[in-house]
Design an enzyme around this catalytic site. Structure first.
Site, PDB file in Angstrom:
ATOM      1  N   ARG A  88      10.195  -1.249   1.791  1.00 54.07           N
ATOM      2  CA  ARG A  88       9.745  -0.309   0.765  1.00 54.07           C
ATOM      3  C   ARG A  88      10.152  -0.790  -0.623  1.00 54.07           C
ATOM      4  O   ARG A  88      11.198  -1.410  -0.791  1.00 54.07           O
ATOM      5  CB  ARG A  88      10.327   1.082   1.025  1.00 54.07           C
ATOM      6  N   HIS A 128       0.842  -1.190   0.000  1.00 55.18           N
ATOM      7  CA  HIS A 128       0.000   0.000   0.000  1.00 55.18           C
ATOM      8  C   HIS A 128       0.874   1.235   0.000  1.00 55.18           C
ATOM      9  O   HIS A 128       2.040   1.196   0.378  1.00 55.18           O
ATOM     10  CB  HIS A 128      -0.949   0.011   1.209  1.00 55.18           C
TER      11      HIS A 128
END
Length: 206
Positions: free
Chosen positions: A72, A53
């Site tokens: 990430r 997300h």
């Protein structure tokens, strides 16, 4: 989601916006396989672990379970660990799960989910001049903050002035009095009752 012209148009507009913000970042391609969700006040999304997300803009209240890492993959100047990210992600399509708040009483909303054992979030809205007593958890501590407005938090004889951004911690079972000098919005997180239930005992074979 879907192949409707409206969604395709939004996706391409978002690509242009992200390119202006992040340049030639590989994460821009995520626009074409993630859901693009526009939230309004009161909307709540639940992100299960290992779900990719990206938060893009606006003001939100986020409550996160204890974690020792954030992996990430794009849209960030920080370190990207793509190998670990690809191994840990849940590759499953569909609309993102949302949480519909439960109205405990007027001005008090509870955000909780059956799969969430670690926390629940309560949103308190007090109108100017009102005072009310709360106990958010009888079994564990509660952590809250004032999002908007000015008021006063009283625990026994200890008083804390509340203003936007002020954070407070309440011990288990503590009653607190909230007084609103102006319209006051407060969010409080604590562990839900199921967190404190003992694990089921395994039956031994005899």
């Amino acid at each position: 989601p879907g192949g409707h012209p409206e969604n395709i148009s939004k996706a391409f507009m978002l690509v242009l916006r992200l390119q202006r913000q992040f340049g030639e970042d590989i994460g821009i391609f995520s626009v074409f396989f993630l859901n693009f969700v526009e939230m309004t006040v009161g909307d709540c999304l639940y992100m299960p672990q290992n779900t990719p997300h990206a938060y893009l803009s606006g003001d939100i209240v986020e409550c996160m379970a204890c974690s020792d890492n954030v992996v990430r993959g794009g849209l960030t100047p920080k370190f990207k660990d793509l190998d670990v990210l690809c191994e840990m992600l849940v590759y499953k399509g569909g609309t993102p799960p949302s949480i519909t708040p439960e109205t405990i009483e007027p001005g008090m909303l509870l955000y909780s989910h059956a799969e969430l054992d670690e926390f629940q979030v309560t949103h308190i809205q007090l109108k100017r001049g009102r005072t009310k007593r709360f106990c958010f958890s009888g079994q564990g501590p509660s952590l809250g903050f004032a999002w908007r407005g000015i008021g006063l938090l009283t625990v026994s004889d200890e008083k804390t002035r509340l203003d936007s951004g002020v954070v407070f911690l309440l011990a288990a079972g503590v009653d607190c009095d909230l007084a609103a000098d102006t319209d006051l919005d407060i969010f409080v997180a604590c562990c839900p009752p199921q967190y404190f239930k003992p694990p089921p005992r395994s039956r031994s074979k005899g």
